[in-house]
Motif scaffolding. Sequence first.
Motif, PDB file in Angstrom:
ATOM      1  N   GLN A 148       0.748  -1.316  -0.027  1.00  0.00           N
ATOM      2  CA  GLN A 148       0.254   0.081  -0.064  1.00  0.00           C
ATOM      3  C   GLN A 148       0.751   1.295   0.164  1.00  0.00           C
ATOM      4  O   GLN A 148       0.360   2.283  -0.644  1.00  0.00           O
ATOM      5  CB  GLN A 148      -0.989   0.038   1.226  1.00  0.00           C
ATOM      6  CG  GLN A 148      -1.977   1.007   1.248  1.00  0.00           C
ATOM      7  CD  GLN A 148      -2.879   0.968  -0.016  1.00  0.00           C
ATOM      8  OE1 GLN A 148      -3.220   0.000  -0.297  1.00  0.00           O
ATOM      9  NE2 GLN A 148      -3.295   2.186  -0.457  1.00  0.00           N
ATOM     10  N   ILE A 149       1.972   1.259   0.463  1.00  0.00           N
ATOM     11  CA  ILE A 149       2.911   2.389   0.571  1.00  0.00           C
ATOM     12  C   ILE A 149       3.326   2.804  -1.002  1.00  0.00           C
ATOM     13  O   ILE A 149       3.392   4.011  -1.144  1.00  0.00           O
ATOM     14  CB  ILE A 149       4.233   1.842   1.447  1.00  0.00           C
ATOM     15  CG1 ILE A 149       3.816   1.804   2.746  1.00  0.00           C
ATOM     16  CG2 ILE A 149       5.265   2.924   1.154  1.00  0.00           C
ATOM     17  CD1 ILE A 149       4.935   1.098   3.608  1.00  0.00           C
ATOM     18  N   ARG A 150       3.387   1.973  -1.681  1.00  0.00           N
ATOM     19  CA  ARG A 150       3.775   2.157  -2.897  1.00  0.00           C
ATOM     20  C   ARG A 150       2.619   3.161  -3.845  1.00  0.00           C
ATOM     21  O   ARG A 150       2.962   4.134  -4.532  1.00  0.00           O
ATOM     22  CB  ARG A 150       3.894   0.972  -4.034  1.00  0.00           C
ATOM     23  CG  ARG A 150       4.473   1.176  -5.489  1.00  0.00           C
ATOM     24  CD  ARG A 150       4.887  -0.099  -6.036  1.00  0.00           C
ATOM     25  NE  ARG A 150       3.322  -0.761  -6.367  1.00  0.00           N
ATOM     26  CZ  ARG A 150       3.482  -1.928  -7.018  1.00  0.00           C
ATOM     27  NH1 ARG A 150       4.349  -2.663  -7.513  1.00  0.00           N
ATOM     28  NH2 ARG A 150       2.029  -2.488  -7.176  1.00  0.00           N
ATOM     29  N   TYR A 151       1.368   2.739  -3.611  1.00  0.00           N
ATOM     30  CA  TYR A 151       0.269   3.405  -4.162  1.00  0.00           C
ATOM     31  C   TYR A 151       0.148   4.748  -3.265  1.00  0.00           C
ATOM     32  O   TYR A 151      -0.340   5.611  -4.015  1.00  0.00           O
ATOM     33  CB  TYR A 151      -0.938   2.416  -4.092  1.00  0.00           C
ATOM     34  CG  TYR A 151      -0.846   1.152  -4.743  1.00  0.00           C
ATOM     35  CD1 TYR A 151      -0.468   1.231  -6.173  1.00  0.00           C
ATOM     36  CD2 TYR A 151      -0.990  -0.041  -4.142  1.00  0.00           C
ATOM     37  CE1 TYR A 151      -0.381   0.065  -7.201  1.00  0.00           C
ATOM     38  CE2 TYR A 151      -0.720  -1.030  -4.972  1.00  0.00           C
ATOM     39  CZ  TYR A 151      -0.804  -0.943  -6.288  1.00  0.00           C
ATOM     40  OH  TYR A 151      -0.217  -2.352  -6.923  1.00  0.00           O
ATOM     41  N   ASP A 152       0.389   5.041  -2.080  1.00  0.00           N
ATOM     42  CA  ASP A 152       0.179   5.998  -1.237  1.00  0.00           C
ATOM     43  C   ASP A 152       1.207   6.988  -1.950  1.00  0.00           C
ATOM     44  O   ASP A 152       0.767   8.203  -1.948  1.00  0.00           O
ATOM     45  CB  ASP A 152       0.261   5.841   0.183  1.00  0.00           C
ATOM     46  CG  ASP A 152      -0.791   5.080   0.619  1.00  0.00           C
ATOM     47  OD1 ASP A 152      -1.880   5.007   0.077  1.00  0.00           O
ATOM     48  OD2 ASP A 152      -0.743   4.545   1.798  1.00  0.00           O
ATOM     49  N   LYS A 208       0.042   8.860  -5.199  1.00  0.00           N
ATOM     50  CA  LYS A 208      -0.964   9.815  -4.936  1.00  0.00           C
ATOM     51  C   LYS A 208      -0.506  10.935  -4.131  1.00  0.00           C
ATOM     52  O   LYS A 208      -1.232  12.080  -4.353  1.00  0.00           O
ATOM     53  CB  LYS A 208      -1.992   9.106  -4.026  1.00  0.00           C
ATOM     54  CG  LYS A 208      -2.863   8.174  -4.746  1.00  0.00           C
ATOM     55  CD  LYS A 208      -3.944   7.593  -3.886  1.00  0.00           C
ATOM     56  CE  LYS A 208      -4.635   6.370  -4.606  1.00  0.00           C
ATOM     57  NZ  LYS A 208      -5.555   5.714  -3.665  1.00  0.00           N
ATOM     58  N   MET A 209       0.839  11.132  -3.471  1.00  0.00           N
ATOM     59  CA  MET A 209       1.211  12.298  -2.925  1.00  0.00           C
ATOM     60  C   MET A 209       1.741  13.377  -3.908  1.00  0.00           C
ATOM     61  O   MET A 209       2.068  13.204  -4.916  1.00  0.00           O
ATOM     62  CB  MET A 209       2.711  11.647  -2.079  1.00  0.00           C
ATOM     63  CG  MET A 209       3.104  12.651  -1.121  1.00  0.00           C
ATOM     64  SD  MET A 209       4.203  12.082   0.039  1.00  0.00           S
ATOM     65  CE  MET A 209       5.667  11.600  -1.218  1.00  0.00           C
TER      66      MET A 209
END
Length: 100
Positions: free
Chosen positions: A32-36, A39-40
């Motif tokens: 999930q860190i990759r997708y967040d 979006k940053m």
Amino acid sequence: MRALFKNKTLRYGVPMLLLVVGGSFGLREFSQIRYDAVKMKIDPELEKKLKMNKISLESEYEKIKDSTFEDWKNIRGPRPWEDPDLLQGRNPEILKTKAT
């Protein structure tokens, strides 16, 4: 109580099942860190600086297109056990006298 420790399902199966299920949840959090990160949002000042810097491959090619490489010489770098001064044709005694 002793019967529970001798039961192979409880002794080997339950820890394996906990590892698989726990690993699934852990992997979900790390992916999930990759997708967040995608979006940053970027800082607006940094975004302006990046847009102002218009360096492209074509502009760099135009800079070096007229350069002459006729006097260019390929010099091999020294290996860790070699003396770099002797390898590149410099005399180490002359270099020592210049340093002192």
